[in-house]
Design an enzyme around this catalytic site. Structure first.
Site, PDB file in Angstrom:
ATOM      1  CG  ASP A  29     -22.216  13.759  20.797  1.00  0.00           C
ATOM      2  OD1 ASP A  29     -22.981  13.179  19.991  1.00  0.00           O
ATOM      3  OD2 ASP A  29     -21.063  14.136  20.485  1.00  0.00           O
ATOM      4  CE1 TYR A  30     -28.340  17.613  16.710  1.00  0.00           C
ATOM      5  CE2 TYR A  30     -29.309  15.447  16.361  1.00  0.00           C
ATOM      6  CZ  TYR A  30     -29.324  16.818  16.149  1.00  0.00           C
ATOM      7  OH  TYR A  30     -30.315  17.379  15.384  1.00  0.00           O
TER       8      TYR A  30
END
Length: 268
Positions: free
Chosen positions: A173-174
């Site tokens: 996600d990051y």
């Protein structure tokens, strides 16, 4: 025979010394953001220390530099809140924000052992990171753009990650959000260059140590140090100094670039 008319070259881009800049650091009260805020203040700049919940830390940091630091709360995911913040900063300092450092990070812990792999990854986590990275950067840009255009000068610096080039840990996600922010960095540089506004990214590795990296096992830091040419894990102060470069007159001809600041671990 047809003749192509060359576009006249523009004069050299305007460059303001760091001491003449008014800088917004999102998430500027703690972690890496506090180091970036202090770096600009050390060089004589006026700094807007944006925070979401760290009111005490922001107030304490601003109190260290009376007259040149202003602590302002705003959720950078909220466009109206960011517009209000920029207006208050301009009123307080008597002029537009010249420099935006998009540093704020949605809640995240850099602990690879606790990160979800592909089968457990949920869109909610992805969306949270895109909101905090890409949407927030769009909000700060659009709020600061009128003032930068008025001045014919602007510096926008996005904080990225070397995981885009070297995704060794499953921070899906990051990393995906930062990759999107890198693409936005490049397209914005093309769009805003004629206005005298540069847009760049600095991408770090794991920093020793910030709030976000506090959960990282010591063995991971040691492994990174052993595999870095400098045999050293980059510190927040070292990274903050590199941020100063992109805002400084020495970088006046640089835009659309991604500088990896990790002691040479990742070759970009």
């Amino acid at each position: 025979m047809s003749h192509t008319t060359a576009t006249p070259s523009r004069p050299a881009a305007r460059a303001l010394p760091l001491a003449e800049q008014t800088v917004l650091v999102t998430g500027g009260a703690r972690g890496l953001g506090a180091h970036i805020s202090r770096a600009f203040l050390r060089e004589g700049a006026k700094v807007v220390i944006n925070y979401l919940e760290s009111s005490e830390a922001a107030a304490a940091l601003a109190a260290e530099h009376p007259g040149r630091a202003l602590a302002l709360q705003a959720d950078v995911r909220d466009a109206q809140a960011v517009q209000d913040l920029l207006r208050e900063a301009e009123r307080h300092f008597g002029g537009p924000v010249t420099t935006v450092i998009n540093n704020a990070l949605p809640n995240f812990s850099f602990n690879g052992d606790a990160r979800p792999h592909a089968d457990a990854l949920r869109w909610q986590s992805m969306s949270q990171q895109f909101e905090g990275s890409v949407r927030a950067a769009l909000n700060t840009l659009q709020a600061a753009l009128p003032g930068m255009r008025q001045l014919g000068f602007g510096r926008i610096v996005h904080i990225g990650t070397n995981l885009v080039q070297n995704p060794v840990v499953p921070y899906h996600d990051y990393t995906a959000a930062k990759a999107a922010l890198l693409a936005l960095t490049r397209t914005l540089s093309q769009d805003l260059g004629p206005d005298g506004i540069t847009v760049n990214m600095l991408s770090g590795g794991l920093l020793r140590t910030t709030d976000a990296s506090a959960a990282t096992p010591e063995a991971v830091f040691d492994f990174i140090a052993a595999n870095t040419p400098l045999r050293h894990v980059t510190t927040p102060d070292e990274f903050a100094d590199a941020v100063l470069f992109f805002a400084s007159p020495w970088a006046r001809a640089i835009t659309g670039q991604n500088l990896v600041v990790d002691g040479g671990l990742v070759k970009n």
